[in-house]
Design an enzyme around this catalytic site. Structure first.
Site, PDB file in Angstrom:
ATOM      1  N   ASP A 108       0.803  -1.235   0.000  1.00 25.16           N
ATOM      2  CA  ASP A 108       0.000   0.000   0.000  1.00 25.16           C
ATOM      3  C   ASP A 108       0.829   1.276   0.000  1.00 25.16           C
ATOM      4  O   ASP A 108       0.390   2.299   0.508  1.00 25.16           O
ATOM      5  CB  ASP A 108      -0.938   0.000   1.216  1.00 25.16           C
ATOM      6  N   GLU A 109       2.023   1.221  -0.554  1.00 26.34           N
ATOM      7  CA  GLU A 109       2.894   2.391  -0.480  1.00 26.34           C
ATOM      8  C   GLU A 109       3.689   2.522  -1.771  1.00 26.34           C
ATOM      9  O   GLU A 109       4.222   1.536  -2.265  1.00 26.34           O
ATOM     10  CB  GLU A 109       3.844   2.205   0.708  1.00 26.34           C
TER      11      GLU A 109
END
Length: 357
Positions: A108-109
């Site tokens: 998620d980054e």
DNA sequence: TCTGGGGTCCTAGGACCC
DNA sequence: TCTGGGGTCCTAGGACCC
């Protein structure tokens, strides 16, 4: 992404929006088992934190699906990593449209190189555009940090969550970092943090004033990285991910076991699991490792390399079992198998072998 | 405090080679 | 029999990240 697992659950179940939501690993609906993987901001406000046991969390917020009448209640969901990976994929490809140079970290980054934006006004518009697009097309809330280095951008993105956009111009970097606790720096975990505190260093500003020679002496090459980051001199470039270095499978045992046959069976299963991932790629490995965690939490690893790169599952399995032999008598709570020294299968391999002949 | 699954990078020692 | 200087590869463990 902000509380990514929760946001994913909200995409397919909109009634979760605005409510306290807890996504638990090892959680089975109806049972107070497992630990909190991600909690929504509503749940965090009520005291729930990551890694907290589900039973502790339920004592703060009861399960609404079980007890709808309860005043302090929220929704509990098990981790569905496959689903989150799908959403991660669509969010990554969306970001790839915004920049030629993206680096995706974890699920998620991501980092984007936006050097081509010529002024801070356009950077601001660009960032807002990304944020709104992710929100509108995928339904994910996000936080963005912008600066002249990866390290400061990462810190900036986390400082005002959720749904934040923080821009740190180069001339403000020092001031921005000055009073932040050292734990904000990526690379400072529990061990380094404790060590720095013992030296009386608590803020990034204090770290930046510590002589580089001392940091190098105490922490080796990492000390230099720390000094650079603390001074806002992080020179790491955004570049796309290189090839994968290792592939692994591990699993926690339902019960601690000392029984060799049980351990062997799990190692075999994990090996076959890994092998099936190799079958459809043209990846070869040369090194096999096993990991055994002995209670309470002692990690053992053993490694062996074979002379020639292979994708033979039997080699993988027998190597792993061979390594396990040393732990016949060791109790285990968790076992893992890993392959590394990876390479891509050479399509000319056969030809070369013929040459050798 | 307790400890899920999947990764990366670094260090230090040993074996071995020229 | 004792052992320089420079290098590579392998292994075990540790710290950290999402």
């Amino acid at each position: 992404m902000d509380c990514f697992f929760v946001s994913c659950e909200r995409i397919r179940e909109p009634k979760l929006i605005g409510n306290p939501v807890i996504v638990g690993m090892g959680y089975v609906p109806g049972l107070s088992r497992g630990a909190v993987a991600t909690a929504s901001y509503e749940a965090r406000a009520m005291g729930v934190k990551s890694a907290m046991t589900i039973s502790k969390s339920i004592s703060l917020i009861s399960d609404k699906d079980i007890d709808p009448s309860s005043e302090k209640s929220g929704y509990y969901r098990p981790v569905d990593i496959q689903f989150y990976k799908e959403i991660s994929g669509s969010f990554r490809s969306l970001l790839d449209e915004f920049s030629d140079t993206t680096r995706h970290i974890g699920i998620d980054e991501s980092y984007l190189d936006v050097t081509k934006e010529t002024n801070w006004e356009s950077v601001l518009n660009f960032s807002q555009n990304i944020k709104e697009t992710i929100e509108k097309t995928i339904g994910l809330p996000s936080s963005i940090g912008v600066s002249s280095s990866m390290c400061v951008s990462k810190i900036a993105s986390a400082i005002n969550k959720p749904s934040a956009l923080v821009i740190v111009k180069p001339q403000n970097t020092k001031k921005f970092l000055q009073n932040l606790p050292i734990e904000r720096l990526p690379g400072i975990g529990p061990v380094t943090s404790k060590s720095l505190h013992s030296m009386g260093i608590n803020t990034i500003g204090e770290l930046s004033k510590t002589p580089i020679s001392e940091l190098k002496y105490r922490y080796g090459s990492k000390g230099l990285d720390l000094a650079n980051m603390a001074n806002g001199n992080d020179r790491k470039k955004v570049f796309s991910m290189g090839p994968r270095k290792s592939i692994s499978r591990e699993s926690s045992l339902a019960k601690i076991t000392i029984n060799y046959d049980e351990k062997k069976e799990i190692i075999e299963k994990l090996s076959l699991d890994l092998g099936s991932r190799l079958a459809y790629s043209n990846t070869l490995f040369r090194t096999v490792s096993i990991k055994l965690i002995e209670p309470p939490y002692k990690i053992h690893t053993r490694t062996i390399s074979v002379p020639n790169a292979t994708n033979d599952v039997d080699v993988l399995k027998s190597s792993a079992i061979y390594l396990l032999n040393e732990f016949q008598e060791t109790p285990a709570r968790k076992l893992g198998v890993r392959i590394s020294n990876l390479s891509l299968q050479d399509v000319n391999q056969t030809k070369l072998e013929n040459w050798d002949v």
